[in-house]
Design a protein around this motif. Structure first.
Motif, short mmCIF file in Angstrom:
data_model
loop_
_atom_site.label_atom_id
_atom_site.label_comp_id
_atom_site.label_asym_id
_atom_site.label_seq_id
_atom_site.Cartn_x
_atom_site.Cartn_y
_atom_site.Cartn_z
N GLN A 184 0.83 -1.20 0.00
CA GLN A 184 0.00 0.00 0.00
C GLN A 184 0.87 1.26 0.00
O GLN A 184 0.53 2.25 -0.67
CB GLN A 184 -0.94 0.01 1.21
N LYS A 185 1.96 1.22 0.74
CA LYS A 185 2.87 2.37 0.79
C LYS A 185 3.46 2.65 -0.59
O LYS A 185 3.52 3.80 -1.04
CB LYS A 185 3.99 2.11 1.80
N ILE A 186 3.89 1.59 -1.29
CA ILE A 186 4.44 1.76 -2.63
C ILE A 186 3.38 2.32 -3.58
O ILE A 186 3.65 3.22 -4.38
CB ILE A 186 4.99 0.42 -3.16
N ILE A 187 2.17 1.80 -3.49
CA ILE A 187 1.09 2.26 -4.37
C ILE A 187 0.80 3.74 -4.13
O ILE A 187 0.63 4.51 -5.08
CB ILE A 187 -0.18 1.41 -4.15
N ARG A 188 0.74 4.15 -2.86
CA ARG A 188 0.49 5.56 -2.54
C ARG A 188 1.58 6.47 -3.12
O ARG A 188 1.30 7.56 -3.63
CB ARG A 188 0.41 5.77 -1.02
N GLU A 189 2.81 5.98 -3.08
CA GLU A 189 3.94 6.80 -3.54
C GLU A 189 4.03 6.86 -5.06
O GLU A 189 4.45 7.87 -5.63
CB GLU A 189 5.25 6.24 -2.97
N ARG A 190 3.62 5.78 -5.74
CA ARG A 190 3.84 5.70 -7.19
C ARG A 190 2.59 5.94 -8.03
O ARG A 190 2.70 6.22 -9.22
CB ARG A 190 4.42 4.33 -7.54
N SER A 191 1.43 5.82 -7.44
CA SER A 191 0.20 5.95 -8.22
C SER A 191 -0.25 7.41 -8.26
O SER A 191 -0.27 8.10 -7.23
CB SER A 191 -0.91 5.08 -7.63
N GLY A 192 -0.66 7.86 -9.44
CA GLY A 192 -1.20 9.21 -9.57
C GLY A 192 -2.66 9.28 -9.15
O GLY A 192 -3.20 10.37 -8.93
N TYR A 193 -3.30 8.11 -9.04
CA TYR A 193 -4.72 8.09 -8.70
C TYR A 193 -5.07 6.77 -8.04
O TYR A 193 -4.69 5.70 -8.52
CB TYR A 193 -5.57 8.28 -9.95
N ILE A 194 -5.79 6.87 -6.92
CA ILE A 194 -6.32 5.69 -6.24
C ILE A 194 -7.82 5.87 -6.13
O ILE A 194 -8.31 6.89 -5.62
CB ILE A 194 -5.70 5.53 -4.84
N ASN A 195 -8.56 4.89 -6.64
CA ASN A 195 -10.01 4.99 -6.69
C ASN A 195 -10.59 5.05 -5.27
O ASN A 195 -10.54 4.06 -4.54
CB ASN A 195 -10.58 3.78 -7.44
#
Length: 227
Positions: A184-195
């Motif tokens: 989740q930490k990686i996704i928050r840092e790398r994703s421009g958008y989280i649904n």
């Protein structure tokens, strides 16, 4: 002398023609197999599981579907992560391979973080369809799916698609076993958008495929698994 030259040039032309024909056949064969959806008739159901006459091998551990996309495939799992790169669900050689679960993951998908792999094929086949999830609007309108676990459909889970990222696997260890909090930490840092409309859960499923411009780049679509 001229006759020998003409025969030589004819031979060169014939060889070149054969090479071109083989290349066209090889391309057709690869994408014909990638677009083959004959396995859909063997999709397990909670009532009956996989039909007894299904030629899908015993390495099948699940079936993954993302609603309103081309992603609707049996999931295989080998002893390592190379077996199903070029083997289809029937156990036959195929350059398009299969969708397969990381060999380090539990086949019942009870790990915090499970990873599926598939080739990036054209026309949206296999995991070529993942490209579309880079578009925010597309992700929002294609955010549900199902995961049927086991040949006998021992469990059926809902999937909630919530993010898509591109990474270099040498920079981010996104293809390594880790906890939900770590990924989740990686996704928050790398994703421009989280649904924001997708509810969180304690289990995450990643759909991974290669992407340009270098072979170490990966495109990953993340789903929460709902028990």
């Amino acid at each position: 002398m001229n006759i020998l030259y003409e025969k030589f040039m004819l031979l060169v032309f014939v060889v070149a023609l054969l090479i071109v024909c083989y290349g066209l056949y090889d391309t057709w064969y690869v994408y014909h197999n990638a677009l083959d959806d004959s396995y859909l008739k063997y999709k397990p159901t909670p009532e009956s599981g996989v039909p007894d006459d299904a030629p899908i091998t015993e390495d099948m551990v699940a079936w993954v579907t993302i609603d309103d996309t081309n992603i609707d495939y049996p999931v295989m799992q080998g002893d390592d992560n190379t077996k199903y790169l070029n083997i289809n669900p029937y156990g036959e050689y195929s350059l398009s391979g299969s969708i397969f679960l990381d060999s380090r993951n539990k086949p019942d998908f009870t790990d915090d973080y499970s990873i599926l792999y598939g080739h990036h094929m054209e026309y949206g086949s296999m995991f070529g369809a993942l490209d579309e999830f880079l578009n925010k609007s597309y992700l929002e309108h294609h955010d549900h799916g199902q995961l049927i676990v086991g040949r006998n459909a021992d469990a059926t889970y809902e999937l909630g698609v919530f993010a898509c990222i591109k990474v270099n696997v040498f920079e981010e260890n996104v293809l390594e076993p880790m906890s939900v909090k770590e990924i989740q930490k990686i996704i928050r840092e790398r994703s421009g958008y989280i649904n924001p409309s997708i509810e969180k859960s304690d289990h995450i499923l990643a759909l991974s495929t290669c992407t340009e411009p270098v072979s170490s780049n990966r495109l990953l679509v993340f789903c929460y698994i709902y028990e």
